[in-house]
Structures are given as C-alpha cells and as structure tokens.
Motif scaffolding. Structure first.
Motif, PDB file in Angstrom:
ATOM      1  N   ARG A  88      56.535  31.415  11.173  1.00 48.66           N
ATOM      2  CA  ARG A  88      56.071  32.100  12.390  1.00 48.66           C
ATOM      3  C   ARG A  88      55.244  31.185  13.292  1.00 48.66           C
ATOM      4  O   ARG A  88      55.238  31.352  14.507  1.00 48.66           O
ATOM      5  CB  ARG A  88      55.261  33.333  12.013  1.00 48.66           C
ATOM      6  CG  ARG A  88      56.095  34.434  11.423  1.00 48.66           C
ATOM      7  CD  ARG A  88      55.288  35.672  11.115  1.00 48.66           C
ATOM      8  NE  ARG A  88      56.125  36.642  10.447  1.00 48.66           N
ATOM      9  CZ  ARG A  88      55.731  37.377   9.413  1.00 48.66           C
ATOM     10  NH1 ARG A  88      54.508  37.280   8.943  1.00 48.66           N
ATOM     11  NH2 ARG A  88      56.573  38.228   8.856  1.00 48.66           N
ATOM     12  N   GLU A  89      54.564  30.214  12.688  1.00 49.59           N
ATOM     13  CA  GLU A  89      53.722  29.275  13.446  1.00 49.59           C
ATOM     14  C   GLU A  89      54.478  28.015  13.865  1.00 49.59           C
ATOM     15  O   GLU A  89      53.905  27.134  14.494  1.00 49.59           O
ATOM     16  CB  GLU A  89      52.488  28.898  12.631  1.00 49.59           C
ATOM     17  CG  GLU A  89      51.545  30.053  12.400  1.00 49.59           C
ATOM     18  CD  GLU A  89      50.955  30.618  13.683  1.00 49.59           C
ATOM     19  OE1 GLU A  89      50.591  29.827  14.578  1.00 49.59           O
ATOM     20  OE2 GLU A  89      50.858  31.862  13.783  1.00 49.59           O
ATOM     21  N   GLY A  90      55.742  27.933  13.474  1.00 52.83           N
ATOM     22  CA  GLY A  90      56.558  26.778  13.857  1.00 52.83           C
ATOM     23  C   GLY A  90      56.320  25.530  13.031  1.00 52.83           C
ATOM     24  O   GLY A  90      56.654  24.425  13.475  1.00 52.83           O
ATOM     25  N   VAL A  91      55.763  25.674  11.827  1.00 48.11           N
ATOM     26  CA  VAL A  91      55.472  24.516  10.985  1.00 48.11           C
ATOM     27  C   VAL A  91      56.077  24.638   9.580  1.00 48.11           C
ATOM     28  O   VAL A  91      55.607  23.989   8.633  1.00 48.11           O
ATOM     29  CB  VAL A  91      53.956  24.247  10.892  1.00 48.11           C
ATOM     30  CG1 VAL A  91      53.380  23.866  12.243  1.00 48.11           C
ATOM     31  CG2 VAL A  91      53.211  25.445  10.308  1.00 48.11           C
ATOM     32  N   ALA A  92      57.133  25.442   9.447  1.00 47.88           N
ATOM     33  CA  ALA A  92      57.757  25.623   8.132  1.00 47.88           C
ATOM     34  C   ALA A  92      58.377  24.312   7.666  1.00 47.88           C
ATOM     35  O   ALA A  92      59.119  23.674   8.408  1.00 47.88           O
ATOM     36  CB  ALA A  92      58.818  26.712   8.196  1.00 47.88           C
ATOM     37  N   PRO A  93      58.070  23.903   6.443  1.00 48.78           N
ATOM     38  CA  PRO A  93      58.658  22.668   5.927  1.00 48.78           C
ATOM     39  C   PRO A  93      60.119  22.891   5.510  1.00 48.78           C
ATOM     40  O   PRO A  93      60.536  24.024   5.277  1.00 48.78           O
ATOM     41  CB  PRO A  93      57.783  22.351   4.716  1.00 48.78           C
ATOM     42  CG  PRO A  93      57.304  23.684   4.247  1.00 48.78           C
ATOM     43  CD  PRO A  93      57.137  24.514   5.485  1.00 48.78           C
ATOM     44  N   PRO A  94      60.884  21.805   5.405  1.00 49.97           N
ATOM     45  CA  PRO A  94      62.280  21.926   4.961  1.00 49.97           C
ATOM     46  C   PRO A  94      62.365  22.536   3.565  1.00 49.97           C
ATOM     47  O   PRO A  94      61.500  22.302   2.719  1.00 49.97           O
ATOM     48  CB  PRO A  94      62.773  20.479   4.956  1.00 49.97           C
ATOM     49  CG  PRO A  94      61.818  19.717   5.797  1.00 49.97           C
ATOM     50  CD  PRO A  94      60.512  20.431   5.716  1.00 49.97           C
ATOM     51  N   VAL A  95      63.431  23.296   3.348  1.00 55.09           N
ATOM     52  CA  VAL A  95      63.646  24.028   2.104  1.00 55.09           C
ATOM     53  C   VAL A  95      64.838  23.449   1.348  1.00 55.09           C
ATOM     54  O   VAL A  95      65.864  23.128   1.949  1.00 55.09           O
ATOM     55  CB  VAL A  95      63.919  25.519   2.422  1.00 55.09           C
ATOM     56  CG1 VAL A  95      64.255  26.297   1.171  1.00 55.09           C
ATOM     57  CG2 VAL A  95      62.732  26.133   3.136  1.00 55.09           C
TER      58      VAL A  95
END
Length: 119
Positions: A88-95
């Motif tokens: 939601r904050e635009g900082v999700a790391p790669p999965v």
C-alpha cells in the motif's frame, strides 16, 4: 505437505540467514504463528527502512535468538500483513512465489504477488 501460492510444493525461502517462523528455511505457518510469516521476500533497503519506521528493525542483530540482522538482498519470511502494508505504501519487496505459503492468499491477491515476483 505445505503448498505455495502457485499450488505447488512450498520451496525453501532462505538458509543464510535461516528464515521462517520455525527457523527451518521455509515460510511454513501454524497456529502458534500469530504473525503469519508466509511471504518469502528478497528484502530491499527501502523495505527495511519502512519496517524500521513501523517499529520492527529487521537490520538490528539479536544475538540471543541467533538473528544476524538483514541486509538488502537477503531472502526472509515476512508477515503477510506487513507485506500488504508495504504494498500500500509502494515499498513492497520482491516475492519468491514458489517459496511463499498459500495462506498468504488470505491477505493478498495472487495478481499483486505476481506483479512483485522476484526475477
């Protein structure tokens, strides 16, 4: 046998550092895992900063529990809720989809996970 979000057998997320709620290298989960540590992510500096701002400094070593602290590029089993917050904050790391537990789909759509799949 635990399943991943793609419907296959759950693969190992990381052994250096050793990750997972059960510290077995996999993002397995169970009744005692209140944090639902099911998302296998390759952490980034941006995500580590975000997590620290939320009160969970994953870069800080904890020798008592054998936790060395994370650096960008480490693979780690994240709490599903924290990954969604980062998304939601635009900082999700790669999965790493093959190593992300199927229970993660209770928190996030597969399309969002695929959009952030590690290459």
């Amino acid at each position: 046998m635990a399943l991943n979000v793609l419907g296959g057998e759950l693969e190992t997320c990381g052994t250096d550092p050793l990750t997972g709620f059960y510290r077995n290298g996999c993002c397995d989960t169970g009744g005692e895992d209140a944090g639902v540590h099911t998302v296998c992510a390759r952490v980034t500096g941006e995500f580590l900063d975000f997590s620290r701002e939320q009160g969970n400094d994953l870069t800080a070593p904890n020798p008592g529990s054998g936790f060395p602290g994370l650096v960008p590029g480490d693979r780690w089993c994240l709490c599903a809720s924290r990954w969604v917050e980062a998304l939601r904050e635009g900082v999700a790391p790669p999965v790493v989809l093959e190593a992300t537990h199927a229970r993660t789909l209770e928190w996030v759509d597969l399309d969002d996970l695929r959009a952030h799949a590690a290459g």
